[in-house]
Write a protein that holds these residues in place. Structure first.
Motif, PDB file in Angstrom:
ATOM      1  N   LYS A  41       0.743   9.119   6.112  1.00 54.37           N
ATOM      2  CA  LYS A  41       0.118   8.373   5.022  1.00 54.37           C
ATOM      3  C   LYS A  41       0.952   7.243   4.414  1.00 54.37           C
ATOM      4  O   LYS A  41       0.393   6.372   3.754  1.00 54.37           O
ATOM      5  CB  LYS A  41      -0.257   9.344   3.898  1.00 54.37           C
ATOM      6  N   ASP A  42       2.261   7.259   4.578  1.00 59.86           N
ATOM      7  CA  ASP A  42       3.114   6.260   3.938  1.00 59.86           C
ATOM      8  C   ASP A  42       3.281   5.049   4.847  1.00 59.86           C
ATOM      9  O   ASP A  42       3.773   5.166   5.971  1.00 59.86           O
ATOM     10  CB  ASP A  42       4.480   6.866   3.597  1.00 59.86           C
ATOM     11  N   THR A  43       2.873   3.899   4.348  1.00 62.67           N
ATOM     12  CA  THR A  43       2.911   2.675   5.147  1.00 62.67           C
ATOM     13  C   THR A  43       4.326   2.320   5.579  1.00 62.67           C
ATOM     14  O   THR A  43       4.539   1.891   6.719  1.00 62.67           O
ATOM     15  CB  THR A  43       2.292   1.506   4.347  1.00 62.67           C
ATOM     16  N   ALA A  44       5.300   2.482   4.696  1.00 61.87           N
ATOM     17  CA  ALA A  44       6.682   2.153   5.052  1.00 61.87           C
ATOM     18  C   ALA A  44       7.179   3.040   6.190  1.00 61.87           C
ATOM     19  O   ALA A  44       7.822   2.561   7.131  1.00 61.87           O
ATOM     20  CB  ALA A  44       7.595   2.288   3.833  1.00 61.87           C
ATOM     21  N   ALA A  45       6.872   4.334   6.130  1.00 65.68           N
ATOM     22  CA  ALA A  45       7.276   5.248   7.208  1.00 65.68           C
ATOM     23  C   ALA A  45       6.568   4.880   8.510  1.00 65.68           C
ATOM     24  O   ALA A  45       7.178   4.905   9.589  1.00 65.68           O
ATOM     25  CB  ALA A  45       6.966   6.693   6.818  1.00 65.68           C
ATOM     26  N   GLN A  46       5.310   4.524   8.417  1.00 65.01           N
ATOM     27  CA  GLN A  46       4.557   4.129   9.611  1.00 65.01           C
ATOM     28  C   GLN A  46       5.125   2.848  10.225  1.00 65.01           C
ATOM     29  O   GLN A  46       5.246   2.734  11.445  1.00 65.01           O
ATOM     30  CB  GLN A  46       3.084   3.943   9.268  1.00 65.01           C
ATOM     31  N   GLY A  66       0.798  -1.209   0.000  1.00 63.32           N
ATOM     32  CA  GLY A  66       0.000   0.000   0.000  1.00 63.32           C
ATOM     33  C   GLY A  66       0.837   1.267   0.000  1.00 63.32           C
ATOM     34  O   GLY A  66       0.306   2.362   0.013  1.00 63.32           O
ATOM     35  N   SER A  67       2.130   1.127  -0.014  1.00 64.61           N
ATOM     36  CA  SER A  67       3.019   2.277   0.034  1.00 64.61           C
ATOM     37  C   SER A  67       3.701   2.454  -1.318  1.00 64.61           C
ATOM     38  O   SER A  67       4.136   1.491  -1.928  1.00 64.61           O
ATOM     39  CB  SER A  67       4.077   2.059   1.123  1.00 64.61           C
ATOM     40  N   ASP A  68       3.801   3.678  -1.778  1.00 65.98           N
ATOM     41  CA  ASP A  68       4.479   3.985  -3.023  1.00 65.98           C
ATOM     42  C   ASP A  68       5.982   3.968  -2.760  1.00 65.98           C
ATOM     43  O   ASP A  68       6.451   4.630  -1.837  1.00 65.98           O
ATOM     44  CB  ASP A  68       4.041   5.371  -3.501  1.00 65.98           C
ATOM     45  N   PRO A  69       6.771   3.228  -3.550  1.00 67.99           N
ATOM     46  CA  PRO A  69       8.221   3.193  -3.317  1.00 67.99           C
ATOM     47  C   PRO A  69       8.880   4.566  -3.449  1.00 67.99           C
ATOM     48  O   PRO A  69       9.997   4.750  -2.980  1.00 67.99           O
ATOM     49  CB  PRO A  69       8.749   2.220  -4.361  1.00 67.99           C
ATOM     50  N   LYS A  70       8.177   5.522  -4.055  1.00 67.21           N
ATOM     51  CA  LYS A  70       8.718   6.872  -4.168  1.00 67.21           C
ATOM     52  C   LYS A  70       8.221   7.777  -3.046  1.00 67.21           C
ATOM     53  O   LYS A  70       8.607   8.932  -2.963  1.00 67.21           O
ATOM     54  CB  LYS A  70       8.380   7.474  -5.527  1.00 67.21           C
ATOM     55  N   GLY A  71       7.387   7.263  -2.173  1.00 64.88           N
ATOM     56  CA  GLY A  71       6.884   8.056  -1.064  1.00 64.88           C
ATOM     57  C   GLY A  71       5.781   8.996  -1.496  1.00 64.88           C
ATOM     58  O   GLY A  71       5.244   8.908  -2.595  1.00 64.88           O
ATOM     59  N   ILE A  72       5.475   9.921  -0.596  1.00 62.90           N
ATOM     60  CA  ILE A  72       4.399  10.882  -0.822  1.00 62.90           C
ATOM     61  C   ILE A  72       5.006  12.277  -0.780  1.00 62.90           C
ATOM     62  O   ILE A  72       5.613  12.664   0.219  1.00 62.90           O
ATOM     63  CB  ILE A  72       3.320  10.743   0.261  1.00 62.90           C
ATOM     64  N   GLY A  73       4.849  13.004  -1.858  1.00 63.37           N
ATOM     65  CA  GLY A  73       5.396  14.345  -1.913  1.00 63.37           C
ATOM     66  C   GLY A  73       5.744  14.737  -3.331  1.00 63.37           C
ATOM     67  O   GLY A  73       5.416  14.024  -4.282  1.00 63.37           O
ATOM     68  N   TRP A 106      22.813   4.846   9.080  1.00 66.07           N
ATOM     69  CA  TRP A 106      22.493   5.153   7.687  1.00 66.07           C
ATOM     70  C   TRP A 106      23.066   4.167   6.691  1.00 66.07           C
ATOM     71  O   TRP A 106      22.759   4.237   5.504  1.00 66.07           O
ATOM     72  CB  TRP A 106      22.990   6.554   7.343  1.00 66.07           C
ATOM     73  N   LYS A 107      23.902   3.250   7.127  1.00 67.83           N
ATOM     74  CA  LYS A 107      24.543   2.325   6.188  1.00 67.83           C
ATOM     75  C   LYS A 107      23.494   1.574   5.383  1.00 67.83           C
ATOM     76  O   LYS A 107      22.581   0.969   5.932  1.00 67.83           O
ATOM     77  CB  LYS A 107      25.414   1.334   6.959  1.00 67.83           C
ATOM     78  N   GLY A 108      23.603   1.642   4.069  1.00 70.53           N
ATOM     79  CA  GLY A 108      22.720   0.899   3.180  1.00 70.53           C
ATOM     80  C   GLY A 108      21.365   1.525   2.893  1.00 70.53           C
ATOM     81  O   GLY A 108      20.566   0.940   2.172  1.00 70.53           O
ATOM     82  N   VAL A 109      21.100   2.717   3.419  1.00 69.08           N
ATOM     83  CA  VAL A 109      19.773   3.310   3.214  1.00 69.08           C
ATOM     84  C   VAL A 109      19.475   3.547   1.738  1.00 69.08           C
ATOM     85  O   VAL A 109      18.345   3.372   1.292  1.00 69.08           O
ATOM     86  CB  VAL A 109      19.576   4.599   4.035  1.00 69.08           C
ATOM     87  N   THR A 110      20.488   3.891   0.944  1.00 63.00           N
ATOM     88  CA  THR A 110      20.229   4.143  -0.474  1.00 63.00           C
ATOM     89  C   THR A 110      20.041   2.848  -1.264  1.00 63.00           C
ATOM     90  O   THR A 110      19.628   2.892  -2.419  1.00 63.00           O
ATOM     91  CB  THR A 110      21.343   5.003  -1.111  1.00 63.00           C
ATOM     92  N   ASP A 111      20.311   1.718  -0.632  1.00 66.42           N
ATOM     93  CA  ASP A 111      20.010   0.430  -1.244  1.00 66.42           C
ATOM     94  C   ASP A 111      18.590  -0.015  -0.902  1.00 66.42           C
ATOM     95  O   ASP A 111      17.988  -0.789  -1.635  1.00 66.42           O
ATOM     96  CB  ASP A 111      20.990  -0.641  -0.756  1.00 66.42           C
ATOM     97  N   ARG A 112      18.074   0.480   0.215  1.00 66.36           N
ATOM     98  CA  ARG A 112      16.738   0.080   0.681  1.00 66.36           C
ATOM     99  C   ARG A 112      15.636   1.029   0.257  1.00 66.36           C
ATOM    100  O   ARG A 112      14.471   0.639   0.203  1.00 66.36           O
ATOM    101  CB  ARG A 112      16.732  -0.027   2.214  1.00 66.36           C
ATOM    102  N   ARG A 113      15.957   2.262   0.013  1.00 62.47           N
ATOM    103  CA  ARG A 113      14.962   3.287  -0.321  1.00 62.47           C
ATOM    104  C   ARG A 113      15.338   3.972  -1.627  1.00 62.47           C
ATOM    105  O   ARG A 113      16.516   4.191  -1.914  1.00 62.47           O
ATOM    106  CB  ARG A 113      14.868   4.350   0.776  1.00 62.47           C
TER     107      ARG A 113
END
Length: 164
Positions: free
Chosen positions: A125-130, A50-57, A100-107
Motif C-alpha cells: 500500500k505504501d507508494t514510497a515502498a513500491q 500519495g504516501s504517508d511519510p510515516k508509512g502504514i502501520g 544504509w548510509k543516510g537512511v535516517t535522513d531520507r525516512r
C-alpha cells in the motif's frame, strides 16, 4: 542453505527495499518526537505522492533518544550482523540491497519502524515502498522483528548516520 542463513538473507533483502534505493536528501532537525514534516529530496517529500511519510502501520510517533541509547545501538548492531549484513552495507554501497548510509535522513523513524514491522502491508500500500521495489527489484520479506528489535535497528541506523 540453512534456515538461519535463509532468514538472515530475507531480513537483509527486506531492509534493502527501504534503506537507500532513492537518493539522499536534506537533513531534518532531530527532536524527541517526530511530529514535523518529513525531510525532502529534490524539493519534494521523501514519501512519494500519495504516501504517508510515516508509512502504514502502528508507529505514529516514535520517541527518539538524545543522546543515542548505546544499549539499543549495540543490540541493533547485533541484529544487523546476524540478519542484515549479508545484504546491506553500512555505507551507501549497494550489495544485494541498498546501503544504509543516510537512511535516517531520507525516512522518518515511523516509516522505518513501520516498514520493518509491517513489511507486507507497506509494500502493498505504501507508494514510497513500491517505488523502491521497482528500483531495487527485491521484495523485502517480513523478518518477524519484535518492536524492541526494530527500535534497536533504528537506533543502530541513527548511530551509523552520525546522530548523537
Amino acid at each position: 542453505m540453512t534456515q538461519k542463513n535463509f532468514l538472515g538473507l530475507l531480513l537483509c533483502v527486506s531492509m534493502a527495499v527501504f534503506a537507500a534505493c532513492n537518493s539522499g536528501g536534506e537533513k531534518k532537525g532531530e527532536t524527541s518526537t517526530t511530529n514535523e514534516p518529513a525531510a525532502t529530496t529534490g524539493g519534494g517529500s521523501i514519501a512519494s505522492e500519495g504516501s504517508d511519510p510515516k508509512g502504514i502501520g502502528p508507529h505514529k510517533n516514535v520517541e527518539l533518544t538524545h543522546p543515542l541509547d548505546e544499549k539499543m545501538v549495540a543490540a541493533g548492531k547485533g541484529i544487523y550482523d546476524v540478519k542484515c549484513s549479508s545484504c546491506h552495507k553500512t555505507t551507501d554501497e549497494k550489495l544485494v540491497g541498498p546501503g544504509w548510509k543516510g537512511v535516517t535522513d531520507r525516512r522518518t523513524p515511523e516509516w522505518i519502524m513501520n516498514f520493518v514491522t509491517n513489511t507486507e502491508e507497506m509494500i502493498e500500500k505504501d507508494t514510497a515502498a513500491q517505488n523502491m521495489l521497482e528500483v531495487c527489484l527485491v521484495k523485502m520479506p517480513n523478518q518477524g522483528l519484535t518492536e524492541a528489535d526494530a527500535r534497536s535497528v533504528l537506533e543502530f541506523m541513527r548511530n551509523n548516520d552520525g546522530k548523537k
